[in-house]
Design a protein around this motif. Structure first.
Motif, short mmCIF file in Angstrom:
data_model
loop_
_atom_site.label_atom_id
_atom_site.label_comp_id
_atom_site.label_asym_id
_atom_site.label_seq_id
_atom_site.Cartn_x
_atom_site.Cartn_y
_atom_site.Cartn_z
N GLU A 68 0.84 -1.20 0.00
CA GLU A 68 0.00 0.00 0.00
C GLU A 68 0.88 1.26 0.00
O GLU A 68 0.61 2.23 -0.70
CB GLU A 68 -0.90 0.02 1.25
CG GLU A 68 -1.77 -1.21 1.40
CD GLU A 68 -3.07 -1.08 0.63
OE1 GLU A 68 -3.67 0.00 0.69
OE2 GLU A 68 -3.47 -2.06 -0.04
N GLU A 69 1.93 1.22 0.81
CA GLU A 69 2.83 2.36 0.90
C GLU A 69 3.59 2.55 -0.41
O GLU A 69 3.83 3.66 -0.87
CB GLU A 69 3.79 2.18 2.09
CG GLU A 69 4.68 3.36 2.41
CD GLU A 69 3.96 4.73 2.38
OE1 GLU A 69 4.58 5.68 1.86
OE2 GLU A 69 2.79 4.84 2.83
N TYR A 70 3.94 1.43 -1.04
CA TYR A 70 4.60 1.48 -2.35
C TYR A 70 3.72 2.23 -3.36
O TYR A 70 4.17 3.12 -4.08
CB TYR A 70 4.88 0.06 -2.86
CG TYR A 70 5.08 -0.02 -4.36
CD1 TYR A 70 6.29 0.33 -4.94
CD2 TYR A 70 4.03 -0.40 -5.20
CE1 TYR A 70 6.46 0.32 -6.31
CE2 TYR A 70 4.18 -0.41 -6.57
CZ TYR A 70 5.40 -0.07 -7.13
OH TYR A 70 5.55 -0.08 -8.49
N PHE A 71 2.45 1.86 -3.42
CA PHE A 71 1.53 2.44 -4.40
C PHE A 71 1.36 3.94 -4.15
O PHE A 71 1.40 4.76 -5.07
CB PHE A 71 0.18 1.71 -4.33
CG PHE A 71 -0.81 2.13 -5.38
CD1 PHE A 71 -0.43 2.33 -6.69
CD2 PHE A 71 -2.16 2.31 -5.04
CE1 PHE A 71 -1.36 2.70 -7.66
CE2 PHE A 71 -3.08 2.69 -6.01
CZ PHE A 71 -2.69 2.88 -7.31
N ARG A 72 1.19 4.29 -2.87
CA ARG A 72 1.04 5.70 -2.53
C ARG A 72 2.31 6.48 -2.93
O ARG A 72 2.25 7.56 -3.49
CB ARG A 72 0.79 5.87 -1.03
CG ARG A 72 0.22 7.23 -0.65
CD ARG A 72 0.10 7.34 0.88
NE ARG A 72 1.39 7.62 1.48
CZ ARG A 72 1.85 8.86 1.72
NH1 ARG A 72 1.10 9.90 1.41
NH2 ARG A 72 3.03 9.04 2.25
N PHE A 73 3.46 5.89 -2.68
CA PHE A 73 4.73 6.53 -3.00
C PHE A 73 4.89 6.69 -4.52
O PHE A 73 5.40 7.71 -5.00
CB PHE A 73 5.88 5.70 -2.41
CG PHE A 73 7.19 6.43 -2.34
CD1 PHE A 73 7.26 7.76 -1.90
CD2 PHE A 73 8.37 5.79 -2.69
CE1 PHE A 73 8.48 8.43 -1.83
CE2 PHE A 73 9.58 6.46 -2.62
CZ PHE A 73 9.64 7.77 -2.20
N LEU A 74 4.42 5.69 -5.27
CA LEU A 74 4.50 5.76 -6.73
C LEU A 74 3.67 6.94 -7.24
O LEU A 74 4.13 7.73 -8.08
CB LEU A 74 3.99 4.44 -7.33
CG LEU A 74 4.09 4.28 -8.84
CD1 LEU A 74 5.55 4.12 -9.26
CD2 LEU A 74 3.28 3.07 -9.31
N LEU A 75 2.44 7.06 -6.74
CA LEU A 75 1.57 8.16 -7.17
C LEU A 75 2.17 9.51 -6.74
O LEU A 75 2.18 10.48 -7.50
CB LEU A 75 0.16 7.99 -6.58
CG LEU A 75 -0.58 6.71 -6.96
CD1 LEU A 75 -1.95 6.66 -6.26
CD2 LEU A 75 -0.79 6.60 -8.47
#
Lengths: 428, 426
Positions: free
Chosen positions: B268-275
C-alpha cells in the motif's frame, strides 16, 4: 447506443452517442474542406497553430494549467481525410464529471475551452502569432519528411500520388513541404477566417450526457462562430473506370521491396453497398483469414506481409505488400490471381464465414472505442448516410457470396507501384 | 469468490483463489463488446538469482524473455497463430519484474482463454527449437544495440545501480543467451510458472464464475513454492557512476537523468509513494510548470521532454528524459529549480491543479482494459489495490511533494546518461 445527429446551427451538425460505459467523455469538431494542392498545407497547419494559445490562455504554460484544472482534459489537433474531404479540428478527451464529487459542469467547461481554442486565438496586429506559425510550420515539414522513414507509409503515399495525379486524392493530407514553407502568418490568418465561416462543420460527442446537454454546451461555446453561405461544398469525385493499368517503379536505398496496387471499385460505386464492400475486402485481403494472407503469404511465401484496404468514399482499394526484389512478377501475378478467384466465386463457406467474423470482431471492437465511432460517424455524415455502427454490423452478417463476387467482378486494376533497391536492374 | 465494490469509481472486481493458489481477478465491464485476458507470472528480467528450498541458483541474463518467446510453441503448433485464427489479438511482453501473456477479442472468449491458459502452463521445447530461437533473439538484441532510445535508458540504469540485475538488458546479451538450453527453460518454467506465482486478470462483460471454472479446468498444476529472489547487494541512495556517455547515430543528443529511492516494503505504501513521486515530478517539470516553460522558451527542451517515477525490482527511481543540444544545462536548470522549491516550497495552486489532472488521468485509464488488467496484476504481486488510487491522492501532502523534489533532483543523488551524436555528424 443509437447515434443522434442534429443540425444545431447553419451547416453545423452534432452527432451524439449517449452511453455510460466509459469513464472518459469524447468531443470532436471538424471543419470540412475540399482536399487540394492549394490549401491542404494551410488547412492542416491551422489547428496546430490554434492549439498553441488562445486569447484567454495565450501560451503553453497557461493552456496546460487550464487543462490540468479540467481534471487533465486533453485537446489535441486533428487532421484526417474522408475521401477527398480534408477534416481539420480538435479531439478532446476528459473525465466524465459524474466521477468527480461536487463537479457538475466539466463538460461545459471543456467544450467551452475547445470553442476558445478554435474561435478566439491569440493574435498580434490581427494576425496569428509569428513564432507559433513559424514553429508549427517547421513541425509540419518535419512530419511530411518523416513519411519517407516508414517505407510502408511511403509506398502507399506514392501509389496515391501516381494513381490520382490529376485528382484531389493525389494530395497528401498535410500538403507538401514547399507549400508549407510558403505560408505566412497573414495568409494563414486570412485562410483561417475564411474556412471558419465557410466550412461545413461536423461535431461528435460520446459520453453519458444527454444530447440536449451537449447541444446547449456547444451552442454556448460556439455562439460567436461566424457563418455564411457555403460556396462549394466539399465532395469526393468517384471515377468508375480504370483504363489501361499504369506501372511505376521507383528506386531507393531500401532492403525490402514494397509492391503496392491501386484498384477502382468500378460500376458498383454507382450505388455502393458498404456492408458488401467490407466483406469483400475481408475475403480478398483484409486480415489473416483472407485469400491474400493465406495464399500469397502463408502458402506461397511470396511476401512478408500483404493486405488490402478500401477507401469507401473514393471507391478504391489498395493492396500493399513487402517482397523480395526478385519476387515482383510472381507476387504481382498471385495477388491478381487471388482476385480472379473471388470473381469466379471460388469462395468456400469457411472463407466467407471467416471474413464475416473478422469484420464483425472489428466492428464490435469499434463500439468500445469513442475514437473509432467518431471516425465511422464522420464518414457516415460525409456520405449522407443515417445508419449506425450496429446496423452496419448487422448488414455485414447478411452479405452473400454472390454479392462478394459481384464486387470483385466490378473491380479494375489502375496502378502498380514498386519500390525497390538501387543495386540490381529491375526484371520487369 | 469474493466481490469487492468500489463505489467512488463505479467499478467492481471479483477475486478468487483456486486450490492451487492461482489468483483470479475479474473486472466486469458492462456494455463492452471486447474482452481482455492478462495472464502473468511474477518473473522478469531481474529474477536471475533465486532460492528454492534454501538452495541458490544462478541463471544467465535473458531467460525470462527467452521463455516468453518459446512459450507460444505447442505440441500442435503455434498458439499465436491459433489465437489469431480464432479471432483474438494476442501478445506478450517481459519487463524487469513480470512476464505477461494477453489477448483481446470480441468473440469466442472462453475458447481463447482456454488456449491462453493452456499454452502458458504447458512448456514444450526441443533442443532444435531453442537453438533456432537463439538466432532470432540474438538478432533482436543486436538490433536493440543500435537503438539510441534503448541505450540512453539502459545506461542510466547502469549509472544508477551498482549491483541490481536491472543493469543488464531484459533480453540478455548474445553471449548470455547462448548459455540457455531447453533444460534451463524447463527448470525456470517449473519454478516461476507455478500457479502460486501467477495471476489471471480478465475484463469484459462476462460471468466471473465461468472464468474461474475455465481456469480450474485448464490449470491443473499443483501449488508450488514461492521462489526467494536476490537482486544483489543493497544499493546506496547515491549513483554508482555520475555520468554515462556514449556516441551513436542520433540527430540531437538524448539524455536521461535520475536518482534512486528505496522501495517501501508495504504494498500500500509502495503504491502511494509511486503516485506521490509521479505527482511531484509533474509539479517540478510537467508541461504546466514554470520550469518546463522556461526551458522550452530557451530552446533547451522540446515536447518530448518528460519526468516521472518508476519501479525496478528491489528499488525505485525518479527520472527526467528528453532530447537537447545541452543536456548538462538542462540538468543545471532542473537541480536549480528543485533547490528553489526545497527552500521556498511548492506553489499550492500548481499542486492542486496537478492533483486534479492526476485524478482525471487515473480515472480515464479505466476505459482501457489492457491498462487495468495490468494494474490488477501488479497490485496482486506487490500487495496493493490499484482500484483505490483516489483514496491515496487524498493522502498526499504538499510537504511530501516538496521533500520528494528536493531528494530526487539533488545534484548529489543524480546520475545522467547521454547519447551524443557521432563525431562525424557534428
Amino acid at each position: 447506443m443509437d447515434a443522434i445527429r442534429k443540425q444545431i446551427m447553419p451547416n453545423v451538425e452534432l452527432t451524439c452517442i449517449t452511453t455510460d460505459k466509459f469513464k472518459a467523455s469524447y468531443f470532436s469538431v471538424y471543419l470540412l474542406q475540399q482536399l487540394n494542392r492549394e490549401n491542404a498545407s494551410l488547412n492542416a497547419l491551422i489547428p496546430n497553430v490554434l492549439r498553441r494559445g488562445c486569447a484567454k490562455y495565450p501560451d503553453m504554460e497557461s493552456m496546460a494549467a487550464a487543462l490540468n484544472d479540467l481534471y487533465g482534459a486533453a485537446i489535441e489537433p486533428v487532421v484526417r481525410l474522408a475521401g477527398e474531404i480534408q477534416c481539420t479540428g480538435f479531439i478532446s478527451n476528459f473525465v466524465d464529471d459524474k466521477y468527480i464529487p461536487g463537479e457538475t459542469s466539466l463538460l461545459e467547461r471543456v467544450i467551452g475551452l475547445v470553442g476558445d481554442v478554435l474561435l478566439a486565438p491569440v493574435t498580434k496586429g490581427g494576425n496569428l502569432l509569428d513564432d507559433y506559425v513559424a514553429s508549427e510550420k517547421e513541425k509540419q515539414c518535419e512530419k511530411i519528411r518523416a513519411n519517407l522513414n516508414d517505407k510502408i507509409t511511403y509506398s502507399l503515399l506514392r501509389l496515391r500520388e501516381i494513381m490520382f495525379k490529376d485528382e484531389d486524392l493525389g494530395v497528401n493530407v498535410l500538403g507538401s513541404v514547399q507549400s508549407t514553407e510558403k505560408i505566412t502568418p497573414s495568409a494563414l490568418t486570412k485562410h483561417y477566417k475564411s474556412i471558419l465561416e465557410g466550412s461545413e462543420i461536423q461535431m461528435f460527442y460520446c459520453g453519458s450526457a444527454t444530447p440536449e446537454r451537449v447541444e446547449a454546451a456547444v451552442l454556448e461555446a460556439f455562439k460567436i462562430l461566424p457563418r455564411r453561405e457555403i460556396a462549394d461544398e466539399a465532395a469526393t469525385q468517384v471515377r468508375i473506370s480504370c483504363g489501361e493499368p499504369n506501372y511505376h517503379v521507383e528506386m531507393l536505398d531500401v532492403t525490402q521491396g514494397k509492391l503496392s496496387l491501386g484498384f477502382r471499385l468500378g460500376e458498383i460505386m454507382r450505388s455502393p453497398e458498404l456492408a458488401a464492400i467490407t466483406v469483400f475486402n475481408a475475403v480478398y485481403g483484409g486480415g489473416i483469414s483472407s485469400k491474400l494472407f493465406l495464399n500469397v503469404r502463408e502458402r506461397l511465401s511470396l511476401c512478408y506481409y500483404t493486405s488490402s484496404m478500401i477507401d469507401r468514399h473514393k471507391g478504391v482499394m489498395y493492396v500493399i505488400s513487402g517482397i523480395d526484389f526478385n519476387k515482383y512478377d510472381e507476387a504481382l501475378g498471385e495477388i491478381l490471381t487471388q482476385l480472379e478467384a473471388v470473381k469466379r466465386g471460388e469462395i468456400s463457406p469457411e472463407e466467407l464465414d471467416g471474413a464475416k467474423k473478422v469484420v464483425s470482431s472489428s466492428l464490435k471492437a469499434a463500439l468500445d472505442s469513442a475514437a473509432s465511432m467518431d471516425a465511422f460517424y464522420l464518414g457516415q455524415a460525409v456520405d449522407g448516410l443515417d445508419y449506425g455502427l450496429e446496423e452496419y454490423a448487422a448488414l455485414t452478417e447478411k452479405v452473400t457470396k454472390e454479392e462478394v463476387e459481384k464486387i470483385a467482378r466490378s473491380v479494375c486494376l489502375d496502378t502498380v507501384y514498386f519500390l525497390r533497391n538501387k543495386q540490381e536492374v529491375p526484371q520487369i | 469468490m469474493k466481490l469487492i465494490e468500489y463505489e467512488k469509481i463505479g467499478e467492481k472486481v471479483y477475486h478468487h483463489v483456486l486450490d492451487n493458489k492461482l489468483n483470479i481477478y475479474v473486472l466486469p465491464k458492462r456494455g463492452f463488446n471486447k474482452y481482455f485476458a492478462f495472464f502473468a507470472t511474477n518473473y522478469g528480467g531481474c529474477d536471475r538469482r533465486f532460492a528454492l528450498g534454501g538452495k541458490w541458483v544462478d541463471t544467465p541474463a535473458g531467460v525470462a524473455h527467452f521463455l516468453e518467446h518459446k512459450m507460444f510453441d505447442t505440441e500442435e503448433g503455434n498458439a499465436l497463430m491459433q489465437l489469431s485464427l480464432n479471432g483474438a489479438s494476442p501478445n506478450a511482453y517481459t519487463s524487469t519484474g513480470i512476464t505477461a501473456y494477453h489477448f483481446e477479442c470480441a468473440d469466442n472468449f472462453y475458447d481463447n482463454l482456454r488456449i491462453l491458459l493452456s499454452f502458458v502452463s504447458i512448456p514444450y521445447f526441443t533442443p532444435e527449437s531453442v537453438e533456432k530461437e537463439q538466432g532470432i533473439i540474438a538478432q533482436e538484441i543486436l538490433m536493440g544495440e543500435d537503438n539510441p532510445t534503448r541505450a540512453v535508458y539502459q545506461n542510466l540504469l547502469r549509472a544508477l545501480y551498482a549491483h541490481n540485475p536491472v543493469r543488464d538488458p531484459i533480453a540478455g546479451t548474445v553471449e548470455s543467451i547462448a548459455e540457455i538450453t531447453a533444460d534451463t527453460l524447463y527448470d525456470c518454467h517449473k519454478v516461476f510458472y507455478n500457479p502460486s506465482n501467477m495471476v489471471l486478470c480478465v475484463a469484459g462483460d462476462l460471468d466471473a464464475q465461468k472464468v474461474i471454472d475455465t481456469a480450474r479446468e485448464i490449470i491443473v498444476q499443483e501449488a508450488g513454492e514461492l521462489p526467494q529472489r536476490d537482486y544483489g547487494e543493497p544499493e546506496t541512495l547515491y549513483p554508482n557512476k555520475k555520468k554515462y556517455e556514449v556516441n551513436m547515430e542520433v540527430a540531437a543528443p538524448l539524455f536521461r537523468m535520475g536518482s534512486k529511492f528505496e522501495q517501501p516494503d508495504n504494498g500500500e505504501e509502495y503504491f502511494r509513494f509511486l503516485l506521490l513521486g509521479n505527482l511531484a515530478c509533474a509539479v517540478l517539470a510537467g508541461t504546466s510548470s514554470p520550469l518546463y516553460a522556461r526551458m522550452y522558451a530557451k530552446g533547451l527542451i522540446n515536447n518530448r521532454f518528460g519526468a516521472g517515477f518508476s519501479y525496478v525490482p528491489g528499488g525505485m527511481y525518479a527520472c527526467a528524459v528528453g532530447e537537447s543540444r545541452e543536456p548538462l544545462q538542462v540538468m543545471d536548470e532542473i537541480t536549480a529549480e528543485a533547490d528553489r522549491i526545497s527552500r521556498e516550497g511548492v506553489d499550492v495552486q500548481l499542486f492542486e491543479r496537478l492533483k486534479k489532472a492526476s485524478i482525471g488521468n487515473y480515472l480515464r485509464d479505466f476505459d482501457d482494459m489492457e491498462n487495468i488488467t495490468a494494474y490488477l496484476a501488479d497490485g496482486h504481486f506487490k500487495g496493493y489495490d490499484p482500484m483505490k488510487g483516489l483514496d491515496y491522492y487524498d493522502k498526499i501532502s504538499i510537504d511530501e511533494i516538496q521533500r520528494f523534489i528536493s531528494d530526487a533532483f539533488n545534484p548529489e543523488r543524480l546520475a545522467i546518461s547521454i547519447v551524443w551524436p557521432n563525431e562525424a555528424d557534428n
